[in-house]
Scaffold this motif. Structure first.
Motif: not given
Length: 229
Positions: A95-115
């Protein structure tokens, strides 16, 4: 385009006291470079130029140390501070006005397709080394502590710490959209330390009780011996 770049630069000045000039920000902030290159890569990705978009994202990764998949959707005012080791997956939404610092991961789990990557709300602060893994939502005005691993949805106005992440504050201090993001990610509760403190207090109380019982026993023993004499 220039209006969006101006917003990205203003976000840096609002949240980083080390920023001294526009020229410094333009030349020396890899987070800004990564975001600007992502805007180009994302536009190409949406038009179907997948390989070219991925190539640009990899060049950005090489130059900045920040890997953002061109399919990720990023709002305005994202500030990636320092940024080394940040990974943002293909279906992540920020979204808007988000702050992320070093080493952050926005990741997934498994091998599923889609979102399969998280959706981050507005005015969220994700501290150093935090991992947000899976297809779920993190609400507005959330703070995620350093090193936390978030594996399930987080409602708005919460503070999350620990592995796995636990909500330790909810609606304690709401951060409205009219206010700047709360960046004090050094002032977060420590539920483990709190529990250890409670255990230590209980041990001290039990020790005191045992000492009192020992004294009473000694007194009774002394009285009994005196009565025999």
């Amino acid at each position: 385009m220039f209006g969006r770049i101006k917003k990205e630069i203003n976000a840096i000045f609002e949240r980083d006291p080390a920023a001294k000039s526009v020229l410094e920000v333009l030349l020396c902030y890899p987070g800004l470079h990564a975001i600007l290159m992502h805007r180009v890569a994302h536009a190409l990705h949406r038009k179907g130029f997948i390989v070219l978009a991925r190539f640009i994202s990899q060049v950005s990764r090489f130059l900045t140390g920040i890997e953002i998949h061109p399919g990720a959707k990023i709002g305005e005012g994202l500030f990636i501070d320092h940024g080394s080791g940040v990974v943002i997956g293909e279906t992540a939404e920020i979204g808007d006005n988000v702050t992320i610092y070093q080493g952050v991961t926005l990741g997934g789990t498994g091998k599923e397709k889609g979102k399969r990557h998280p959706t981050i709300g507005n005015n969220v602060v994700i501290s150093s080394g935090a991992k947000v893994l899976g297809s779920f939502s993190v609400g507005d005005n959330v703070k995620i502590g350093a090193g936390s691993v978030v594996l399930k949805p987080v409602p708005p106005n919460c503070t999350v710490v620990g592995v796995p992440g636990r909500i330790v504050i909810q609606d304690g201090q709401k951060v409205g959209s009219a206010y700047p993001p709360d960046l004090r990610h050094d002032q977060l509760p420590d539920p483990i330390a709190d529990m250890l403190g409670q255990m230590q207090n209980e041990i001290d109380r039990l020790k005191q009780k045992v000492n009192e019982l020992e004294r009473e026993c000694c007194q009774l023993k002394a009285k009994a011996e005196g009565a025999k004499e």
